[in-house]
Scaffold this active site. Structure first.
Site, PDB file in Angstrom:
ATOM      1  N   ASP A 127       0.882  -1.314   0.157  1.00  0.00           N
ATOM      2  CA  ASP A 127      -0.256  -0.016  -0.224  1.00  0.00           C
ATOM      3  C   ASP A 127       0.368   1.254  -0.229  1.00  0.00           C
ATOM      4  O   ASP A 127       1.936   1.129   0.507  1.00  0.00           O
ATOM      5  CB  ASP A 127      -1.006  -0.367   1.363  1.00  0.00           C
ATOM      6  CG  ASP A 127      -2.294   0.455   0.489  1.00  0.00           C
ATOM      7  OD1 ASP A 127      -2.554   1.734   0.117  1.00  0.00           O
ATOM      8  OD2 ASP A 127      -3.033   0.089   1.984  1.00  0.00           O
ATOM      9  N   ASP A 184     -10.276   3.223  -3.550  1.00  0.00           N
ATOM     10  CA  ASP A 184     -10.975   2.110  -3.123  1.00  0.00           C
ATOM     11  C   ASP A 184     -13.057   1.834  -4.301  1.00  0.00           C
ATOM     12  O   ASP A 184     -13.066   2.963  -3.279  1.00  0.00           O
ATOM     13  CB  ASP A 184     -11.056   1.589  -1.601  1.00  0.00           C
ATOM     14  CG  ASP A 184      -9.604   2.108  -0.900  1.00  0.00           C
ATOM     15  OD1 ASP A 184      -8.760   2.291  -1.686  1.00  0.00           O
ATOM     16  OD2 ASP A 184      -9.080   1.761   0.266  1.00  0.00           O
TER      17      ASP A 184
HETATM   18  C1  GLA Z   1      -5.933   1.299   0.793  1.00  0.00           C
HETATM   19  C2  GLA Z   1      -5.864   0.413   0.087  1.00  0.00           C
HETATM   20  C3  GLA Z   1      -7.234  -0.790   0.242  1.00  0.00           C
HETATM   21  C4  GLA Z   1      -6.712  -1.619   1.746  1.00  0.00           C
HETATM   22  C5  GLA Z   1      -6.363  -0.363   3.005  1.00  0.00           C
HETATM   23  C6  GLA Z   1      -6.386  -1.367   4.448  1.00  0.00           C
HETATM   24  O1  GLA Z   1      -7.091   2.302   1.377  1.00  0.00           O
HETATM   25  O2  GLA Z   1      -6.480   1.294  -1.359  1.00  0.00           O
HETATM   26  O3  GLA Z   1      -7.505  -1.429  -0.780  1.00  0.00           O
HETATM   27  O4  GLA Z   1      -5.790  -2.537   1.590  1.00  0.00           O
HETATM   28  O5  GLA Z   1      -5.749   0.536   2.299  1.00  0.00           O
HETATM   29  O6  GLA Z   1      -6.182  -0.397   5.191  1.00  0.00           O
END
Ligand code: GLA
Length: 376
Positions: A127, A184
Site C-alpha cells: 500500500d 478504493d
Molecule cells: C488502502 C487500500 C485498500 C486496503 C486498505 C487497508 O485504502 O487501497 O485496498 O488495503 O488500505 O487499510
C-alpha cells in the site's frame, strides 16, 4: 514474480476489514476448496491490513502478528492455507504506517521481505499510506520489489498506490506483478462503474507480467462488511463481474466466501467469463461502439484461437438497445462474414449475425458473448 495471467483469489479487506483471525482464514481456505473456487482458478488467499501488532518488536525490529487474532503465528496459518492447495498472501505498506495505522515497511523493506518469506508468503499487497514527503514513491516500489526478488521465495508484488504518479508509466519496470490504478471500491453500482470507466483508456497498460488492478470485487457482498455502501442488485453484480473479466483485471473476491452460494457462486465461477478474463494473450479491450452520452458501450476483445468477446454494457438508468457494426471489429460488409455467438451467461448458442449486432440490455446490465467469425 511474473504472472502470465490476471491473478485470482480472495482478499479480506472488503468484508472483514480489521475483523480477521486465524479461524476466519482457515474457514475461508476450506470454503475456497469446498465451493470449487480454487478449482475455478481462485488460488490466492490474501490477508490485508490489520494483521500485526501496533508496534514492531523492540528487539528484533520485525513486524509481529497480533497474537489475539493469530495465536498460532502466521506460519501456521500459511501452512494451513498451503495444505489446502492455495497460495498465501500478506499485506504491508510503503510508508511508515499502513493505512489502518499498523507498522509499515518504510526503511524495513529487506527485513520485512525476509519475514514474509519465513511465513511462506506467495503474494504481497503493498500500500501507499504514510509515505514520508521527502521520499520518492517510485523508488519505494523499486525497493520492495528488489527485496522480494532477493528474499529466497517467489512472491508476487501487488502494488497499491491507487494510480498516483502516473503509475502505469513505470510500475512494470519495478518488477510488480499487478498494480492498483484507482481509489478504493465500495459495495455500490456507482463505485464499480466509476472505477471501471476511469480505466478504459488504461486497459492497454496491462498484460502478462504486470496487470492493471481495478480493485477487489464486491460481487456477492450483499452490502455486508467493511466497504458496505448502498449495495448492488444481482444484475449489477453480474455487470461488475463481466466488466472485470472483459478488462482482464485481477479477480480478487471480496465477499465472505464462506457464505457465497447459488447465483453468486455460479457467477464468479462462470467458465465463459473466466475464459475471457484468463485468455493467455491478455489483449486489451477496445470500444466497438459508444452512445452519445458515454454510458452505453459495446466493448470487444480479441482472444486467442480466433475468438472475440463482446460486452454490451448499459450503465445508464434506462433499458436500451445497444448495437455496433461488425466493421468496427475489422469485418466490413464486403468480407461477407458474420459472427456466431454464444451467450456467456447461459452458454447458449445465440445464432449468427451479419453487418451489425443489436441487443436489448436492462439499465445497469451487461450482455456478454463469445463470438467466432463464420461465412454469411
Ligand atoms: C488502502 C487500500 C485498500 C486496503 C486498505 C487497508 O485504502 O487501497 O485496498 O488495503 O488500505 O487499510
Amino acid at each position: 514474480m511474473f504472472p502470465k495471467k490476471p491473478p485470482m483469489g480472495f482478499n479480506t479487506w472488503n468484508t472483514f476489514g480489521e475483523n480477521i483471525s486465524d479461524a476466519m482464514i482457515r474457514e475461508t481456505a476450506d470454503a475456497m476448496v469446498e465451493k470449487g473456487l480454487l478449482k475455478a482458478g481462485y488460488e490466492y488467499l490474501v490477508i490485508d491490513d490489520c494483521w500485526s501488532r501496533r508496534q514492531r518488536d523492540p528487539v528484533t525490529d520485525k513486524i509481529v502478528p497480533d497474537e489475539k487474532k493469530f495465536p498460532h503465528g502466521m506460519k501456521a496459518v500459511s501452512d494451513y492455507v498451503h495444505g489446502k492447495g492455495l497460495k498465501f498472501g500478506m499485506y504491508s505498506c510503503a510508508g511508515v504506517r499502513t493505512c489502518a495505522d499498523y507498522p509499515g515497511s518504510f526503511d524495513h523493506e529487506f527485513l520485512d521481505a525476509e519475514t514474509f518469506a519465513e511465513y511462506g508468503a506467495d503474494f504481497l499487497k503493498y500500500d501507499y499510506c504514510y509515505k514520508p514527503d521527502y521520499v520518492n514513491g517510485v523508488n519505494l516500489y523499486r525497493r520492495i520489489s528488489m527485496a522480494l526478488e532477493n528474499c529466497g521465495r517467489d512472491i508476487l508484488l501487488s502494488a497499491c498506490n491507487w494510480g498516483c504518479d502516473d503509475v502505469h508509466d513505470w510500475i512494470r519496470s519495478t518488477g510488480a506483478g499487478m498494480y492498483r490504478s484507482t481509489g478504493d471500491i465500495n459495495d455500490s453500482f456507482v463505485s464499480f462503474r466509476d472505477i471501471f470507466l476511469s480505466q478504459i483508456e488504461n486497459a492497454k497498460y496491462s498484460g502478462p507480467g504486470c496487470f492493471n488492478d481495478i480493485d477487489m470485487l464486491t460481487v456477492g457482498m450483499r452490502n455486508r462488511g467493511n466497504v458496505a455502501s448502498t449495495g448492488c442488485t444481482d444484475l449489477e453484480y453480474r455487470t461488475e463481474f463481466a466488466l472485470w473479466c472483459m478488462f482482464g483485471a485481477p479477480l480478487m473476491l471480496g465477499c465472505d466466501v464462506r457464505e457465497i452460494d447459488g447465483d453468486m457462486l455460479q457467477l464468479v465461477t462462470n467458465p465463459y467469463l473466466l475464459r475471457i478474463n484468463q485468455d493467455e494473450a491478455c489483449r486489451p479491450l477496445f470500444v466497438a461502439n459508444k452512445d452519445w452520452n458515454s454510458l452505453r458501450y459495446v466493448f470487444a476483445r480479441v482472444l486467442t484461437d480466433g475468438e472475440i468477446a463482446l460486452a454490451f454494457t448499459n450503465l445508464t438508468d434506462d433499458d436500451a438497445e445497444l448495437w455496433f457494426a461488425l466493421d468496427a471489429l475489422g469485418l466490413p460488409v464486403s468480407a461477407k462474414k458474420g459472427l456466431r455467438r454464444t451467450d456467456a451467461f447461459t452458454g447458449e448458442d445465440a445464432g449468427v449475425v451479419k453487418e451489425d449486432m443489436r441487443v436489448s440490455v436492462k439499465a445497469h446490465g451487461c450482455a456478454v458473448y463469445l463470438a467466432k467469425v463464420v461465412d454469411a
